[in-house]
Design a protein around this motif. Sequence first.
Motif, PDB file in Angstrom:
ATOM      1  N   ALA A 127      -1.843 -49.554  14.331  1.00 40.24           N
ATOM      2  CA  ALA A 127      -0.849 -48.707  14.934  1.00 40.24           C
ATOM      3  C   ALA A 127      -1.071 -47.049  14.454  1.00 40.24           C
ATOM      4  N   ASP A 128      -1.471 -46.918  13.502  1.00 39.14           N
ATOM      5  CA  ASP A 128      -2.198 -45.488  13.153  1.00 39.14           C
ATOM      6  C   ASP A 128      -3.031 -44.841  14.313  1.00 39.14           C
ATOM      7  N   PHE A 129      -3.838 -45.680  14.749  1.00 37.92           N
ATOM      8  CA  PHE A 129      -4.656 -45.229  15.943  1.00 37.92           C
ATOM      9  C   PHE A 129      -4.194 -44.908  17.180  1.00 37.92           C
ATOM     10  N   ILE A 130      -3.298 -45.650  17.386  1.00 36.09           N
ATOM     11  CA  ILE A 130      -2.426 -45.571  18.820  1.00 36.09           C
ATOM     12  C   ILE A 130      -1.603 -44.384  18.527  1.00 36.09           C
ATOM     13  N   ARG A 131      -0.845 -43.946  17.410  1.00 39.32           N
ATOM     14  CA  ARG A 131      -0.145 -42.961  17.222  1.00 39.32           C
ATOM     15  C   ARG A 131      -0.902 -41.505  17.228  1.00 39.32           C
ATOM     16  N   TYR A 132      -2.100 -41.888  16.665  1.00 40.07           N
ATOM     17  CA  TYR A 132      -3.159 -40.462  16.552  1.00 40.07           C
ATOM     18  C   TYR A 132      -3.626 -40.326  17.967  1.00 40.07           C
ATOM     19  N   LYS A 133      -3.855 -41.172  18.854  1.00 37.46           N
ATOM     20  CA  LYS A 133      -4.274 -40.900  20.214  1.00 37.46           C
ATOM     21  C   LYS A 133      -3.424 -40.116  20.927  1.00 37.46           C
ATOM     22  N   ARG A 134      -2.205 -40.787  21.010  1.00 39.08           N
ATOM     23  CA  ARG A 134      -0.942 -40.259  21.682  1.00 39.08           C
ATOM     24  C   ARG A 134      -0.575 -38.892  21.220  1.00 39.08           C
ATOM     25  N   ALA A 135      -0.817 -38.686  19.982  1.00 43.01           N
ATOM     26  CA  ALA A 135      -0.479 -37.224  19.289  1.00 43.01           C
ATOM     27  C   ALA A 135      -1.372 -36.198  20.213  1.00 43.01           C
ATOM     28  N   GLN A 136      -2.682 -36.670  20.738  1.00 41.34           N
ATOM     29  CA  GLN A 136      -3.503 -35.737  21.494  1.00 41.34           C
ATOM     30  C   GLN A 136      -3.250 -35.792  22.757  1.00 41.34           C
ATOM     31  N   GLY A 137      -1.900 -36.328  23.253  1.00 37.77           N
ATOM     32  CA  GLY A 137      -1.831 -36.198  24.399  1.00 37.77           C
ATOM     33  C   GLY A 137      -2.007 -37.243  25.434  1.00 37.77           C
ATOM     34  N   LEU A 138      -2.869 -38.230  25.077  1.00 35.69           N
ATOM     35  CA  LEU A 138      -3.469 -39.473  25.721  1.00 35.69           C
ATOM     36  C   LEU A 138      -2.312 -40.594  25.853  1.00 35.69           C
ATOM     37  N   SER A 139      -2.150 -41.213  27.047  1.00 33.34           N
ATOM     38  CA  SER A 139      -1.226 -42.274  27.558  1.00 33.34           C
ATOM     39  C   SER A 139      -1.521 -43.387  26.456  1.00 33.34           C
ATOM     40  N   TYR A 140      -2.508 -43.923  26.834  1.00 33.25           N
ATOM     41  CA  TYR A 140      -3.075 -45.248  26.021  1.00 33.25           C
ATOM     42  C   TYR A 140      -2.120 -46.381  26.269  1.00 33.25           C
TER      43      TYR A 140
END
Length: 329
Positions: free
Chosen positions: A19-32
């Motif tokens: 969950a932390d990983f997905i939030r971290y990547k989306r905070a960078q502007g990635l849709s994931y």
Amino acid sequence: MRADEQASYYDSVFAEHMADFIRYKRAQGLSYSSVPWSLRALSRFIASTGHTDRAISQELADQWCRRRPNERHSTQHGRIVHTNQFFSYLATQGVPVAFPQSPGRRGGREPFTPYVFTRRELDQFFAACDRLEAKSSSVMPVLLPVLFRLLYGCGLRVSEALNLTRGDVDLENCCLTVRHAKFDQDRLVALAPSMAGIMRRYDATVPRLFIANRDTLFFTHKDGRSIAADSIYRWFRKALWAAGISHGGRGHGPRVHDLRHSFAVYSLKAMVDQGADPYWALPVLATYLGHASVAATGQYVRLIPDLFPEVTAAVSAIASRAIPGGDPE
């Protein structure tokens, strides 16, 4: 916060990390958009092994990334890419991690031709399923005739059928709710009354050693354990052998997934036989199958003229056009 950004969306000891990983990547502007679905499958795999250590061993990484029966190299490659991304994140968090080795992608797109069972082969196959035998403790002789009929009768993916809970199966209204399927999509799937009757009889007679509730998987072992997809593939080969249907070897089929392809082709033919415009029939079939686009269903149009010459005129107009190749999933 979106569901796939919460630990409850995942299983295993790494649920919070995912969950932390997905939030971290989306905070960078990635849709994931597809990665959470892939990570959820990874989390279920880790949980199924009983793994509780906050570390990723080489054996665990290689077992997860090993190519599966009937899996395309491109699908395996994508799974490994997602896994490496998450494992890299774990490493930054101080988690001991062994990384899987990518087999690399083969040049060009792999040729793919679905195997479409004939009506006679389907009769032989299901008759063979009804005759399957196993140890007295095995639920497979009771479960498989129902599961395989469901795969063909509704065009489900194996994972979709095995992940159905009792709450997802509405036999009174002849409807299934498929949740978190490919690309994390949900959809409703209509059941034929005959198929609902088969599932109703199975539900009433299957031996169980546990108390079932709405969250219990519909297809389980007697003690409530989930059914492994690899086990279904092995039993499928046994049923093919018993039915006298030749198998072309690994990667050549028939595959379990070809029950879904057969459903699609026969459904499309039935709609054309009833006078439906193929342009109208394709989106309906694509929605029912849970395809991401009509293009993914277009491959079946090209199969119909060869399999059913009598409907060639009705489909030739679109079969001869440049319909993008469908994803065989």
